[in-house]
Design an enzyme around this catalytic site. Structure first.
Site, PDB file in Angstrom:
ATOM      1  CG  ASN A   7      -5.519  -2.966   1.295  1.00  0.00           C
ATOM      2  OD1 ASN A   7      -5.016  -3.922   1.881  1.00  0.00           O
ATOM      3  ND2 ASN A   7      -5.647  -1.777   1.843  1.00  0.00           N
ATOM      4  NE  ARG A  88      -1.422  -1.407   2.700  1.00  0.00           N
ATOM      5  CZ  ARG A  88      -2.089  -0.705   3.576  1.00  0.00           C
ATOM      6  NH1 ARG A  88      -3.390  -0.623   3.507  1.00  0.00           N
ATOM      7  NH2 ARG A  88      -1.455  -0.064   4.517  1.00  0.00           N
ATOM      8  NE  ARG A 235      -2.305  -0.786  15.316  1.00  0.00           N
ATOM      9  CZ  ARG A 235      -2.060  -0.445  14.055  1.00  0.00           C
ATOM     10  NH1 ARG A 235      -0.956   0.184  13.751  1.00  0.00           N
ATOM     11  NH2 ARG A 235      -2.921  -0.747  13.121  1.00  0.00           N
TER      12      ARG A 235
END
Ligand code: ADP
Length: 402
Positions: A7, A88, A235
């Protein structure tokens, strides 16, 4: 078969080396601060976690050091033992509905959609290139965060904006966290021994909710970008877009500033000044009013999606699943959410909810026996999902070639 699950972010590279199909982790760790003067990494050798500082100018340095460590610590005797590397990749655009072996063409296609994930895809591509150079005999596989959501139908992935923006610029809902939603779907398929109807709540720092019908994703809360859907750690999720223009004028700032605020300084952070649910929970017990407000807002958003997906699934839901850092460990968020689901006949067993903490090794059902839908808490494992997909693709290829 030994394979690496990778990743790669813009300044990080997380890794696990697996023995497959046993799914045994041979080592794991992470490189951090790549491209800065403070490069460092950790790698697990036996029971020990080794931490070192290193000059990490780019991802090539991280990959070179990782491979050296694997050999010098006798985790592998020869680098040829690593048959595959699964990567990923955040964005697979419209093109990829499952993981694929990376060929030159695939790499070009991933590059061509980098505009859709400018912070993520280029970093992942750097990771892929570094491994291709360092271990050219190993097969590379791309595992996309968007792929699992490609089964969503056009009526649900299109935005009510000029249609030509979709045709010309691929503006549509893509959805993210697909590796996690897929992992939980497969886990529930094996628990329930059927292709299940599920509502999966992936509650990490980033958070998304998916509706799964007979094992297939039919909707998800994240959208064109991961800043859509429910409120998250930093967020905002879904808001009225007109706020952007209004704040730009009021604050006399540019779009980048507002965009940064909505991604990094909103959500739980925006309301409370804290983004980590562990800090939020401590303040919840101290009766902090801002935190109580934020938790109400946060769980209201989760409930909105659960209710919407309940209807979308025709009221036939085999299970609601909580996963990821918050979903696995945060009993407050789970309780506050489930209590609001009483109109659907869903009810919680408060003791089980308190006991079921994945960090302490406990997964399972947290609803009570009267609940119309069982509520599960399950550990997700995106790295293992990458390893499984990579193994399946490479093993199939080997079988065909034999
Ligand atoms: P991400 O990949 O988005 O950072 P993770 O799945 O790793 O998400 O989740 C990280 C988040 O999970 C943390 O920011 C925190 O909010 C939450 N979390 C982790 N551990 C706990 C815990 N023990 N109790 C409550 N929340 C937790």
């Amino acid at each position: 078969m030994k394979l690496l699950s990778i990743n790669a972010g813009s300044s990080t590279l997380k890794f696990r080396l697996y023995e497959m199909p046993e799914e045994k982790i041979l080592t794991k760790g992470a490189f951090e601060c790549i491209g800065t003067e403070n490069g460092e990494y950790t790698i697990r050798v036996g029971d020990k976690k080794i931490h070192k500082e290193a000059q990490l100018d780019d991802h090539n340095d991280a990959v070179r050091i990782l491979l050296e460590e694997l050999v010098s610590n006798h985790i592998v005797t020869n680098l040829n033992e690593i048959e595959a590397v699964g990567h990923r990749i955040v964005h697979g655009g419209n093109k990829y509905s499952k993981s694929v072996e990376i060929t030159r063409r695939v790499l070009k296609e991933i590059e061509s959609i980098s505009d859709l994930a400018p912070l993520h895809n280029p970093a992942a591509i750097n990771g892929v290139r570094a491994f291709m150079e360092a271990i050219p005999n190993a097969s590379m596989v791309a595992c996309f965060d968007t792929a699992f959501h490609q089964t969503i139908e056009d009526a649900d992935y299109l935005y009510p904006i000029p249609y030509e923006w979709y045709i010309k610029y691929d503006v549509r809902k893509y959805g993210f966290h697909g590796l996690s939603h897929k992992f939980i779907t497969e886990k529930m398929t094996s628990i329930l021994k059927k292709k299940p109807n599920l509502i999966i709540c992936h509650i990490g720092n980033g958070a998304s909710i998916s509706a799964i019908k007979e094992g297939v994703c039919i909707d998800t809360s994240m959208g064109f970008t991961p800043n859509a859907g429910i409120m998250m750690g930093t967020r905002c999720g879904d808001i009225d877009y007109s706020i952007i223009n209004y704040i730009m004028k009021k604050e006399e700032r540019n779009l980048e500033w507002v965009d940064h605020k909505l991604n990094k300084d909103s959500g739980l952070q925006g309301i409370t000044g804290m983004n980590d649910l562990r800090d939020i929970d401590r303040a919840y017990y101290a009766n902090d009013q801002k935190v109580l407000l934020a938790i109400t807002m946060y769980t209201n958003k989760i409930v909105d999606y659960i209710a919407k997906y309940f209807v979308k699934l025709g009221g036939k839901v085999d299970a609601i699943c909580f996963t990821a850092g918050g979903g696995e460990n945060d009993d407050i968020i789970r309780k506050e959410t489930i209590q609001k689901l009483y109109p659907l006949g869903i009810s919680i067993d408060e003791d089980k909810n308190k006991e079921t903490i994945v960090r302490k090794g406990c997964e399972g059902i947290i609803s009570d026996e009267n609940s119309s839908i069982p509520v599960y808490v399950l550990a997700t494992d995106e790295e293992l999902m990458i390893a499984r997909d990579t193994y399946e693709i490479i093993n199939q290829k080997k079988t065909i070639n034999e």
